[in-house]
Write a protein that holds these residues in place. Sequence first.
Motif, mmCIF file in Angstrom:
data_model
loop_
_atom_site.group_PDB
_atom_site.id
_atom_site.type_symbol
_atom_site.label_atom_id
_atom_site.label_comp_id
_atom_site.label_asym_id
_atom_site.label_seq_id
_atom_site.Cartn_x
_atom_site.Cartn_y
_atom_site.Cartn_z
ATOM 1 N N PRO A 180 -67.257 -106.039 55.333
ATOM 2 C CA PRO A 180 -66.828 -106.335 53.951
ATOM 3 C C PRO A 180 -67.805 -107.264 53.240
ATOM 4 N N CYS A 181 -67.818 -107.161 51.943
ATOM 5 C CA CYS A 181 -68.740 -107.963 51.130
ATOM 6 C C CYS A 181 -68.532 -109.455 51.342
ATOM 7 N N LYS A 182 -67.274 -109.888 51.525
ATOM 8 C CA LYS A 182 -66.998 -111.319 51.692
ATOM 9 C C LYS A 182 -67.698 -111.869 52.927
ATOM 10 N N ILE A 183 -67.644 -111.126 54.035
ATOM 11 C CA ILE A 183 -68.324 -111.563 55.256
ATOM 12 C C ILE A 183 -69.829 -111.440 55.093
ATOM 13 N N LYS A 184 -70.258 -110.341 54.491
ATOM 14 C CA LYS A 184 -71.695 -110.110 54.333
ATOM 15 C C LYS A 184 -72.360 -111.242 53.548
ATOM 16 N N GLU A 185 -71.724 -111.722 52.514
ATOM 17 C CA GLU A 185 -72.310 -112.797 51.722
ATOM 18 C C GLU A 185 -72.402 -114.100 52.516
ATOM 19 N N GLN A 186 -71.507 -114.275 53.495
ATOM 20 C CA GLN A 186 -71.528 -115.504 54.293
ATOM 21 C C GLN A 186 -72.614 -115.483 55.366
ATOM 22 N N ILE A 187 -73.032 -114.304 55.778
ATOM 23 C CA ILE A 187 -74.000 -114.233 56.880
ATOM 24 C C ILE A 187 -75.406 -113.864 56.412
ATOM 25 N N ARG A 188 -75.575 -113.598 55.136
ATOM 26 C CA ARG A 188 -76.897 -113.185 54.632
ATOM 27 C C ARG A 188 -77.871 -114.354 54.670
ATOM 28 N N LYS A 189 -78.960 -114.138 55.411
ATOM 29 C CA LYS A 189 -80.047 -115.114 55.481
ATOM 30 C C LYS A 189 -81.361 -114.350 55.616
ATOM 31 N N PRO A 190 -82.466 -114.916 55.142
ATOM 32 C CA PRO A 190 -83.753 -114.244 55.347
ATOM 33 C C PRO A 190 -84.152 -114.267 56.809
ATOM 34 N N TYR A 191 -84.850 -113.225 57.239
ATOM 35 C CA TYR A 191 -85.327 -113.178 58.625
ATOM 36 C C TYR A 191 -86.621 -112.374 58.683
ATOM 37 N N ARG A 192 -87.367 -112.600 59.737
ATOM 38 C CA ARG A 192 -88.594 -111.839 59.973
ATOM 39 C C ARG A 192 -88.421 -110.864 61.133
ATOM 40 N N ALA A 193 -87.610 -111.222 62.094
ATOM 41 C CA ALA A 193 -87.355 -110.349 63.239
ATOM 42 C C ALA A 193 -85.877 -110.429 63.586
ATOM 43 N N MET A 194 -85.335 -109.304 64.071
ATOM 44 C CA MET A 194 -83.927 -109.278 64.426
ATOM 45 C C MET A 194 -83.719 -108.330 65.592
ATOM 46 N N ARG A 195 -82.796 -108.698 66.470
ATOM 47 C CA ARG A 195 -82.375 -107.843 67.567
ATOM 48 C C ARG A 195 -80.881 -108.052 67.752
ATOM 49 N N GLY A 196 -80.259 -107.231 68.592
ATOM 50 C CA GLY A 196 -78.819 -107.387 68.765
ATOM 51 C C GLY A 196 -78.316 -106.721 70.025
ATOM 52 N N CYS A 197 -77.057 -106.966 70.344
ATOM 53 C CA CYS A 197 -76.383 -106.262 71.426
ATOM 54 C C CYS A 197 -74.940 -106.022 71.008
ATOM 55 N N LEU A 198 -74.322 -105.050 71.659
ATOM 56 C CA LEU A 198 -73.007 -104.594 71.234
ATOM 57 C C LEU A 198 -72.194 -104.215 72.457
ATOM 58 N N GLU A 199 -70.892 -104.519 72.435
ATOM 59 C CA GLU A 199 -69.996 -104.116 73.511
ATOM 60 C C GLU A 199 -68.658 -103.686 72.937
ATOM 61 N N ARG A 200 -67.978 -102.806 73.680
ATOM 62 C CA ARG A 200 -66.621 -102.408 73.315
ATOM 63 C C ARG A 200 -65.725 -102.676 74.518
ATOM 64 N N ARG A 201 -64.634 -103.429 74.270
ATOM 65 C CA ARG A 201 -63.695 -103.757 75.345
ATOM 66 C C ARG A 201 -62.316 -103.968 74.756
ATOM 67 N N ASP A 202 -61.329 -103.302 75.351
ATOM 68 C CA ASP A 202 -59.929 -103.453 74.948
ATOM 69 C C ASP A 202 -59.725 -103.206 73.457
ATOM 70 N N GLY A 203 -60.387 -102.172 72.933
ATOM 71 C CA GLY A 203 -60.190 -101.797 71.540
ATOM 72 C C GLY A 203 -60.908 -102.668 70.531
ATOM 73 N N ILE A 204 -61.725 -103.614 70.994
ATOM 74 C CA ILE A 204 -62.491 -104.488 70.108
ATOM 75 C C ILE A 204 -63.982 -104.217 70.296
ATOM 76 N N ILE A 205 -64.686 -103.977 69.207
ATOM 77 C CA ILE A 205 -66.141 -103.843 69.240
ATOM 78 C C ILE A 205 -66.747 -105.167 68.793
ATOM 79 N N ARG A 206 -67.575 -105.739 69.653
ATOM 80 C CA ARG A 206 -68.231 -107.006 69.341
ATOM 81 C C ARG A 206 -69.733 -106.783 69.243
ATOM 82 N N ALA A 207 -70.330 -107.417 68.269
ATOM 83 C CA ALA A 207 -71.776 -107.302 68.088
ATOM 84 C C ALA A 207 -72.347 -108.678 67.785
ATOM 85 N N VAL A 208 -73.520 -108.938 68.323
ATOM 86 C CA VAL A 208 -74.231 -110.162 67.993
ATOM 87 C C VAL A 208 -75.610 -109.779 67.487
ATOM 88 N N LEU A 209 -75.993 -110.389 66.378
ATOM 89 C CA LEU A 209 -77.314 -110.185 65.791
ATOM 90 C C LEU A 209 -78.070 -111.498 65.881
#
Length: 396
Positions: free
Chosen positions: A318-347
């Motif tokens: 959602p836009c509300k969350i997106k505006e809170q996490i927007r920051k400039p970056y030069r490089a980005m990576r991430g990982c993702l997991e799904r467990r018990d009906g919840i998808i979690r991601a870290v950037l």
Amino acid sequence: MMETNHDSSSTNTIGFCLLPSEIIQNILLHLALPEIICLKSLNRFVADVISDKYFVRAYNSQARSTAWLFVYKKRWNRDALLHGFNDQSNRWFSFQIDSLLNPIIRPGDDIYFLTASCNVFLFVSNTRGEVIALNLVTKAVKTIPPSPLGPRGTSSWRRSGMKLVITGSDQFQFLFVDLVRNSPVLFVYSSQTDTWQSTEAREGLAGMPRVCPKEDDHVFLNVIDGPYESMVTAVGLERDAHNNYAPIVLRPRFNRRPSDGLNLLQVYGDGSMLVIKSSGCGDDDGNTGVRMLNDIELWGGLRLNGSWHNWEYISKVPCKIKEQIRKPYRAMRGCLERRDGIIRAVLLSNYDGLWDIIWLSYDMGRSLWAWLPLPDCKMKGLNMAGIAFSSGLTLS
């Protein structure tokens, strides 16, 4: 195990022990394992409460539903530290693991953090290509025998192509998939037998029983992550009649929408995909190579009942969350997991040596996004040597 100040805690611990035992147990049930370990080492009465089998059972049952994020950071050719943050706390915990790994590692070894599940953590020596298993609670450490593919350095491991599965209190299986002569092959290490088993994956669902197995009984391991098509293997955790695993090859296509010149980063894990759309921008000095988040979309829905030909669009942040996490970056990576009906991601993004960590989650049942703000992990100028989600640390 965790950094703490014993002198400043002793007075508070004495007062804590004067509380009724029921209240003490309830308080302990809401603490993270590092906090419980500190209390156990300070007071015998608390240690007795923690050692009670009914408390252990209750704590372990609750802890398994807790989600942890672990980050392994180090200074070049110097000390390394494992940091953990869980979704029930508002602080980072530090785990001193150098002394635990010392019986295994050699001087000059370059150690990288691969993955974790419950109390078991896997590291790889990039110098020797060996995988090291560490139980953070029992402090048991061992080197896993080389897989049939031989020693593998850090660059050979893809997070979305491997999985650590706990099979008992002290037992685990480590699964990864890779191409061998252009065919996807599943490799499974069992700590119980201390051996590897390999099985070539089958194409599609041809020959499977009419009643399809449950998705919850499978793990999805990525073999190839392409911009338009992926190769994923679905691996059943139960063995077939011949005591073998039966991995199945799925080839979901990504029908990309017009990107309007935006840069796309795709993060995979557990049969799901996060698509991060970013636009280029200049910083205050006018330097190029700086990007800003534009949108984050969740794709997935890989199911064994037939919906595996295409990645399916699910939702976007959602836009509300997106505006809170927007920051400039030069490089980005991430990982993702799904467990018990919840998808979690870290950037994990980097901007001029400063690391920023974004933890997002999506509740599949409620179609609800959440952002978990993280305090500063103090990683400026340090090397990030591995990051992974895990289920909760348990007492046994």
